[in-house]
Write a protein that holds these residues in place. Structure first.
Motif, PDB file in Angstrom:
ATOM      1  N   GLU A   1       6.026  11.960  -9.563  1.00 55.71           N
ATOM      2  CA  GLU A   1       4.827  11.330 -10.117  1.00 55.71           C
ATOM      3  C   GLU A   1       3.544  11.879  -9.511  1.00 55.71           C
ATOM      4  OE1 GLU A   1       4.884   7.113 -10.561  1.00 55.71           O
ATOM      5  OE2 GLU A   1       7.084   7.023 -10.664  1.00 55.71           O
ATOM      6  N   LYS A   2       3.689  12.844  -8.591  1.00 53.11           N
ATOM      7  CA  LYS A   2       2.535  13.482  -7.945  1.00 53.11           C
ATOM      8  C   LYS A   2       1.578  12.440  -7.345  1.00 53.11           C
ATOM      9  CE  LYS A   2       2.756  17.587 -10.868  1.00 53.11           C
ATOM     10  NZ  LYS A   2       2.046  18.486 -11.813  1.00 53.11           N
ATOM     11  N   LEU A   3       2.168  11.528  -6.581  1.00 56.00           N
ATOM     12  CA  LEU A   3       1.384  10.450  -5.986  1.00 56.00           C
ATOM     13  C   LEU A   3       0.792  10.880  -4.652  1.00 56.00           C
ATOM     14  CD1 LEU A   3       3.790   7.445  -6.668  1.00 56.00           C
ATOM     15  CD2 LEU A   3       1.706   8.031  -7.921  1.00 56.00           C
ATOM     16  N   PRO A   4      -0.371  10.376  -4.300  1.00 56.85           N
ATOM     17  CA  PRO A   4      -0.959  10.664  -2.981  1.00 56.85           C
ATOM     18  C   PRO A   4      -0.291   9.816  -1.903  1.00 56.85           C
ATOM     19  CG  PRO A   4      -2.423   9.227  -4.224  1.00 56.85           C
ATOM     20  CD  PRO A   4      -1.287   9.579  -5.150  1.00 56.85           C
ATOM     21  N   ALA A   5       0.860  10.270  -1.465  1.00 55.25           N
ATOM     22  CA  ALA A   5       1.646   9.538  -0.464  1.00 55.25           C
ATOM     23  C   ALA A   5       2.515  10.530   0.285  1.00 55.25           C
ATOM     24  CB  ALA A   5       2.518   8.472  -1.134  1.00 55.25           C
ATOM     25  N   MET A   6       2.796  10.248   1.540  1.00 52.31           N
ATOM     26  CA  MET A   6       3.638  11.136   2.331  1.00 52.31           C
ATOM     27  C   MET A   6       4.464  10.340   3.334  1.00 52.31           C
ATOM     28  SD  MET A   6       0.917  12.933   4.982  1.00 52.31           S
ATOM     29  CE  MET A   6      -0.117  13.626   3.700  1.00 52.31           C
ATOM     30  N   LEU A   7       5.674  10.830   3.580  1.00 51.69           N
ATOM     31  CA  LEU A   7       6.505  10.272   4.639  1.00 51.69           C
ATOM     32  C   LEU A   7       5.957  10.731   5.981  1.00 51.69           C
ATOM     33  CD1 LEU A   7      10.026  11.011   3.147  1.00 51.69           C
ATOM     34  CD2 LEU A   7       9.076   8.736   3.503  1.00 51.69           C
TER      35      LEU A   7
ATOM     36  N   PRO B   1      -4.849   4.352  -1.059  1.00 54.15           N
ATOM     37  CA  PRO B   1      -4.883   3.039  -1.724  1.00 54.15           C
ATOM     38  C   PRO B   1      -4.679   3.107  -3.229  1.00 54.15           C
ATOM     39  CG  PRO B   1      -6.582   3.150  -0.046  1.00 54.15           C
ATOM     40  CD  PRO B   1      -5.977   4.516  -0.135  1.00 54.15           C
ATOM     41  N   ASP B   2      -5.088   4.213  -3.860  1.00 58.60           N
ATOM     42  CA  ASP B   2      -4.929   4.333  -5.308  1.00 58.60           C
ATOM     43  C   ASP B   2      -3.463   4.359  -5.742  1.00 58.60           C
ATOM     44  OD1 ASP B   2      -7.650   4.429  -5.482  1.00 58.60           O
ATOM     45  OD2 ASP B   2      -7.787   6.595  -5.865  1.00 58.60           O
ATOM     46  N   ALA B   3      -2.561   4.636  -4.796  1.00 63.89           N
ATOM     47  CA  ALA B   3      -1.143   4.771  -5.141  1.00 63.89           C
ATOM     48  C   ALA B   3      -0.346   3.500  -4.909  1.00 63.89           C
ATOM     49  CB  ALA B   3      -0.527   5.916  -4.332  1.00 63.89           C
TER      50      ALA B   3
END
Length: 342
Positions: free
Chosen positions: A97-103, A131-133
């Motif tokens: 989903e190409k989300l702005p998030a990372m482990l 926060p947008d994700a």
């Protein structure tokens, strides 16, 4: 009881890369063996201690104790494999989903920093997100079988929310918009997704400079209460080589305002594991106000005693160090540096 001799042996045996410090001059007594292994587990370095004990068989560790500790370590590794499976599923969904998030932290440290991923124990999965994700991440977690821990308002922006696997609440994901959860500490240091995601997000979270900043902020935020925190910093320092990564480390230090936390952690790792690369990086960062005081407060004895009944004896050191982080002088230095002259 954790004697000074046992504490020295604990640090000596806890290096993930093998023993690098001089062998303690006083021998480890058989009566101290149980305490050593118990403390190794509580400090989350049991895997490294067991591995290094294999090369120090002359210590005469009782076989029954070794067998019990080995079984405990295997249980920890098995649990981490379960969490790693969840982490892979999360990472695939985020990438899809190409989300702005990372482990961050646990499974990433284990894979990127340690010679054997099984040496780096972790008890949950940490996600650092923009926060947008939030809503999209919440949908993914529900699809993967996770439910919020306690009352939850969908889409609410918080520094941290916990999600538990429906079939086993021991399996947890922490969704974070900032690695610093305490509002008082965020006045002194800060680390958000935007601070780290400066390029290709599929690789940014794996870079040694990123791992160093995350390890330093994580350790300092917990006042280096586990020897594992120091080992993470030491391993990140060993991997952080080359002018490109060193320059990026400088940029991340400014963004996260974490110079004091990082130089303190590097100095602690150098003292405990004898790793010269930690001193090189600390010196390269340059002078930091209150760094000398922070180093004196975060003495190795504070780390060694943090999982023992003697912990309260050093609580004043941890409290003062926390106050230094809250009043981080690098913020003032940066403000002064960026103020136009005339």
């Amino acid at each position: 009881m954790l004697t000074p001799v046992t504490a020295r042996w604990l640090v000596h045996l806890a290096d993930p890369e093998g023993v690098g410090t001089p062998r303690p001059s006083r021998p480890l007594r058989a009566t101290d063996a149980k305490s050593l292994l118990n403390q190794a587990h509580r400090h989350a370095v049991l895997g490294s201690v067991l591995r290094n004990l294999d090369s120090a068989q002359d210590l005469g560790m009782p076989s029954a104790l070794l067998a019990a500790a080995t079984a405990q370590h295997h249980n920890d590794v098995g649990f981490n494999l379960v969490l790693r499976k969840h982490a892979h599923a999360l990472q695939r969904a985020i990438a899809s989903e190409k989300l702005p998030a990372m482990l961050v932290k646990g499974p990433v440290f284990a894979r990127q920093l340690y010679p054997d991923p099984g040496l780096r124990r972790f008890t949950d999965i940490d996600l650092l997100i923009h926060p947008d994700a939030i809503l999209a991440i919440e949908h993914i977690l529900r699809d993967l079988g996770f439910v919020p821990a306690g009352k939850h308002s969908p889409g609410t922006v918080q520094p941290e929310t916990k999600w538990l696997f429906r079939a086993d609440h021991m399996q947890m994901v922490e969704v974070q918009t900032n690695l610093i959860h305490a509002a008082s500490l965020r006045n002194g240091m800060w680390l958000s997704y935007a601070d780290l995601a400066t390029g290709d997000c599929d690789t940014e979270f794996q870079r040694p400079s990123t791992l160093m900043i995350v390890a330093a902020i994580h350790g300092a935020g917990h006042e280096f209460e586990r020897l594992q925190h120091v080992a993470d910093i030491c391993q990140a320092a060993r991997r952080l080589t080359g002018a490109v990564e060193e320059q990026r480390l400088t940029e991340l230090l400014d963004r996260s305002r974490s110079r004091l936390a990082t130089v303190t952690g590097l100095a602690l790792a150098a003292r405990m594991f004898g790793e010269l690369r930690c001193l090189e990086l600390a010196n390269a960062i340059g002078p930091v106000q209150q760094a000398g005081l922070a180093r004196s407060l975060m003495h190795p004895v504070v780390v060694r005693s943090s999982k023992h009944w003697t912990r309260p004896l050093h609580s004043w050191r941890r409290k003062l160090f926390r106050e230094l982080l809250k009043a981080n002088p690098t913020i003032r230095e940066n403000a002064e540096r960026n103020t136009p002259l005339g």
